[in-house]
Design a protein around this motif. Structure first.
Motif, short mmCIF file in Angstrom:
data_model
loop_
_atom_site.label_atom_id
_atom_site.label_comp_id
_atom_site.label_asym_id
_atom_site.label_seq_id
_atom_site.Cartn_x
_atom_site.Cartn_y
_atom_site.Cartn_z
N PRO A 193 7.20 0.54 -4.93
CA PRO A 193 6.66 0.23 -3.59
C PRO A 193 5.16 0.00 -3.55
O PRO A 193 4.68 -0.81 -2.74
CB PRO A 193 7.05 1.47 -2.78
CG PRO A 193 8.24 2.03 -3.50
CD PRO A 193 7.99 1.78 -4.94
N ASN A 194 4.40 0.71 -4.39
CA ASN A 194 2.96 0.51 -4.35
C ASN A 194 2.56 -0.83 -4.97
O ASN A 194 1.55 -1.42 -4.57
CB ASN A 194 2.25 1.66 -5.07
CG ASN A 194 2.45 2.97 -4.34
OD1 ASN A 194 2.57 3.02 -3.12
ND2 ASN A 194 2.51 4.07 -5.09
N LEU A 195 3.33 -1.31 -5.93
CA LEU A 195 3.09 -2.65 -6.46
C LEU A 195 3.52 -3.71 -5.45
O LEU A 195 2.90 -4.78 -5.34
CB LEU A 195 3.83 -2.85 -7.79
CG LEU A 195 3.47 -1.89 -8.93
CD1 LEU A 195 4.19 -2.28 -10.21
CD2 LEU A 195 1.96 -1.85 -9.15
N ALA A 196 4.57 -3.42 -4.68
CA ALA A 196 5.00 -4.35 -3.62
C ALA A 196 3.96 -4.44 -2.51
O ALA A 196 3.94 -5.41 -1.74
CB ALA A 196 6.34 -3.91 -3.06
N PHE B 170 2.14 -1.51 3.17
CA PHE B 170 2.20 -0.09 3.48
C PHE B 170 1.72 0.14 4.92
O PHE B 170 0.68 -0.39 5.33
CB PHE B 170 1.30 0.67 2.51
CG PHE B 170 1.04 2.11 2.85
CD1 PHE B 170 2.06 3.04 2.82
CD2 PHE B 170 -0.24 2.54 3.18
CE1 PHE B 170 1.82 4.37 3.12
CE2 PHE B 170 -0.49 3.87 3.49
CZ PHE B 170 0.54 4.79 3.46
N ALA B 171 2.49 0.88 5.68
CA ALA B 171 2.10 1.20 7.06
C ALA B 171 1.18 2.41 7.01
O ALA B 171 1.61 3.56 7.17
CB ALA B 171 3.34 1.48 7.90
N GLY B 172 -0.08 2.17 6.78
CA GLY B 172 -1.03 3.24 6.57
C GLY B 172 -1.64 3.78 7.85
O GLY B 172 -1.23 3.41 8.96
N PRO B 173 -2.62 4.65 7.73
CA PRO B 173 -3.29 5.21 8.90
C PRO B 173 -4.02 4.13 9.69
O PRO B 173 -4.49 3.14 9.13
CB PRO B 173 -4.28 6.22 8.29
CG PRO B 173 -4.48 5.76 6.89
CD PRO B 173 -3.20 5.13 6.46
N PRO C 105 -1.74 3.33 -2.06
CA PRO C 105 -2.73 2.89 -1.06
C PRO C 105 -3.50 4.04 -0.41
O PRO C 105 -3.10 5.21 -0.46
CB PRO C 105 -1.87 2.16 -0.03
CG PRO C 105 -0.51 2.77 -0.16
CD PRO C 105 -0.35 3.14 -1.60
N PHE C 106 -4.59 3.66 0.20
CA PHE C 106 -5.42 4.58 0.99
C PHE C 106 -4.54 5.25 2.04
O PHE C 106 -3.75 4.60 2.72
CB PHE C 106 -6.54 3.78 1.67
CG PHE C 106 -7.49 4.62 2.48
CD1 PHE C 106 -8.49 5.35 1.86
CD2 PHE C 106 -7.40 4.66 3.86
CE1 PHE C 106 -9.39 6.12 2.60
CE2 PHE C 106 -8.29 5.41 4.62
CZ PHE C 106 -9.29 6.15 3.98
N PRO D 241 -4.77 -1.87 -2.81
CA PRO D 241 -5.48 -2.83 -1.96
C PRO D 241 -6.62 -2.12 -1.23
O PRO D 241 -6.44 -1.04 -0.67
CB PRO D 241 -4.39 -3.30 -0.99
CG PRO D 241 -3.11 -3.10 -1.74
CD PRO D 241 -3.33 -1.85 -2.55
N SER D 242 -7.78 -2.69 -1.28
CA SER D 242 -8.98 -1.97 -0.86
C SER D 242 -9.16 -1.96 0.65
O SER D 242 -8.80 -2.90 1.36
CB SER D 242 -10.21 -2.59 -1.53
OG SER D 242 -10.20 -3.98 -1.35
#
Length: 550
Positions: free
Chosen positions: A190-193, A58-61, A408-409, A456-457
């Protein structure tokens, strides 16, 4: 009725047999405990292996400080201003979904009085009915559940605790998820991926197939949590030698306070010794050389770690109730300052823990105390969820639920699952999350949806940026030297059938020596008994499995 199975029903099932006897019918029901072919085989050796799910991060913040390949987590000192939405489609179909999970906190309020539970059900569009099993009762109640012929919950959460014949049970009565999540198939979720490959590997396959969704955890394993304020006041440095560590624990003891507290469930295996064994350079559970497996318990470093524990007890640095007190009570002793340090899973570093400490002191983690340290890495997951066998459409619904709760976060779904409803369970102030009084009783600890799906933490501790920074520095100092368990995720028939017995043997042996009932020299007898009872056979089976997975 709010729970799938009321507690009286579970207790009736628990009374059906003792822990060791309850699993016996599974051997005939599931086709034997060997590693060969057939429904009972759990080994992956010689089997066609389902590919691990594709990893699509995930391309997160952007974090305040990045994570890295050693396992250091990305650090966030403030909460993202803009959240993304990771689930666009409707998750559920309005049906009832039942789940069984462990809990390490007090029981939740019923759904009719629980706004957090109601909000999750609304978001998922299901009637999610959750039964929670308190940690001290988890082993027995899960074993009797597996041995019973009764209908199963839709979702069953397994911890990393060794439960006799659990893998055979999963293969016989839970859904094979390979067609839904192996390889590119996982991209439908997608969140499991977004779950890293190490978590899937940590869970492992059964007979070549994927049967669960891992609950990801960061690389640090069982860790030493410390009262940094008390240690600073006593002049105790962050980097210490073994002698300085022993002196520090003694310095912090006296007047009904103790330097260290263990708790009874740490003595059902190697949990109580992991910090010391890693600090002294012992391998993480197993070492592999030339394809052969050797147990850490046979090494001189491990025996030295037992000696450190013995010295701690002799110096009266350990809480005297450590062999009988529950994990919950020992955590309370740590929170209120009765003990200045306590070993626990790294996942205990959480806003809930910091709320319970309530500003009494600054929380930190203890660094290893020798230059040859090999801190032990975690399994990369706390456990995993399985699904009762069902038609494909039902399995897809259950996967969507786990996918939502694994958001994800930096997403709206993560915010709801982890903090609840804005204005009810939390507010946003000064660039962060501030929880309300209601959050203290309605949260992801008392009602652990995190054991149905877990993101994922990242390292974000709302309201405690200094603790987050101290933990980041601890990870940078500790994780580059850390080592994995080469046996994690591998299958051994002996481990399945005798793992709990072998673990208890080690825990009992460590306790007997640490608390002075037997001399250190007795450890060689424990090792010999362990090897004869199944340890040597387990090493051979893991070596075969290791070769098959290379």
């Amino acid at each position: 009725m709010d729970n799938i199975m009321n507690r009286r029903g579970l207790l009736r099932m628990a009374g059906a047999g003792a822990l060791g006897l309850a699993a016996a019918p599974l051997l005939s029901a599931c086709g034997g405990s060997g590693g060969g072919s057939g429904t009972g085989g759990v080994s992956n050796a010689g089997k066609q292996l389902a590919p691990w799910p594709a990893y699509v991060p995930f391309a997160g913040p952007k974090p305040d400080a990045p994570g890295d390949d050693t396992g250091v987590q990305p650090l966030y000192l403030t909460y993202p201003e803009t959240l993304t939405q990771s689930v666009d489609d409707t998750v559920g179909d309005g049906s009832k979904v039942t789940a069984l999970v462990v809990t390490y906190g007090p029981p939740p309020a019923p759904v009719a009085q629980n706004r957090y539970w109601q909000a999750i059900n609304k978001a998922l569009n299901v009637d999610l009915q959750v039964t929670v099993i308190p940690d001290p009762e988890y082993g027995q109640k899960m074993t009797t559940l597996m041995a019973s012929g009764s209908d199963l919950p839709d979702i069953i959460m397994f911890t990393n605790l060794a439960l006799p014949h659990s893998l055979e049970f999963i293969q016989a009565r839970c859904a094979d998820l390979s067609e839904f999540v192996a390889g590119d198939a996982v991209k439908q979720y997608p969140n499991l991926a977004n779950i890293p490959t190490y978590a899937w590997k940590g869970m492992g396959r059964i007979n070549g197939k994927i049967y669960g969704i891992p609950l990801e955890r960061p690389m640090p394993a069982n860790s030493l949590f410390v009262n940094r304020t008390a240690m600073d006041e006593a002049g105790i440095p962050k980097d210490w030698t073994a002698e300085q560590y022993l002196d520090a624990m003694k310095e912090l003891s006296g007047e009904r306070k103790w330097g260290l507290g263990w708790y009874k469930t740490l003595f059902t295996g190697l949990g109580c010794i992991t910090y010391h064994a890693g600090a002294l350079g012992a391998p993480n559970i197993w070492a592999v050389s030339g394809g052969q497996f050797t147990s850490t318990i046979t090494t001189p470093q491990f025996e030295q770690a037992i000696d450190v524990m013995r010295k701690l007890v002799e110096a009266e640095s350990v809480h005297p109730d450590s062999l009988t007190v529950s994990s919950t009570d020992m955590q309370s002793y740590f929170y209120n300052g009765t003990v200045a340090s306590s070993q626990d899973g790294f996942g205990s570093l959480s806003p809930t823990t910091l709320t319970k400490i309530n500003g009494r002191y600054e929380l930190d983690l203890g660094r290893p105390y020798s230059p040859q340290a090999t801190p032990w890495q975690s399994a990369g997951m706390f456990g995993y969820v399985t699904f009762k066998k069902a038609p494909a459409d039902r399995i897809k619904l259950l996967l969507r639920i786990s996918d939502y709760l694994s958001a994800p976060f930096g997403t709206k779904e993560y915010e709801l699952a982890n903090y609840g409803v804005e204005g009810v369970h939390f507010t946003k102030e000064d660039g962060g999350i501030k929880t309300t009084d209601l959050y203290q009783t309605e949260n992801n600890n008392t009602l652990p949806f995190r054991y149905i799906g877990a993101a994922p933490s990242v390292l974000y501790l709302p309201g405690h940026p200094e603790t987050a920074k101290a933990t980041y520095e601890w990870q940078q100092a500790t994780l580059p030297k850390s080592v994995p368990n080469p046996g994690q995720g591998l299958r051994s028939a002996t481990q399945v059938s005798k793992g709990a017995q072998l673990n208890q043997m080690l825990g009992d042996g460590i306790a007997a020596i640490a608390f002075g009932r037997k001399p250190l020299s007795a450890w060689k007898d424990v090792v010999a008994q362990w090897k004869q009872t199944g340890g040597d056979q387990m090493a051979r089976e893991l070596a075969e499995e290791y070769a098959a997975n290379q």
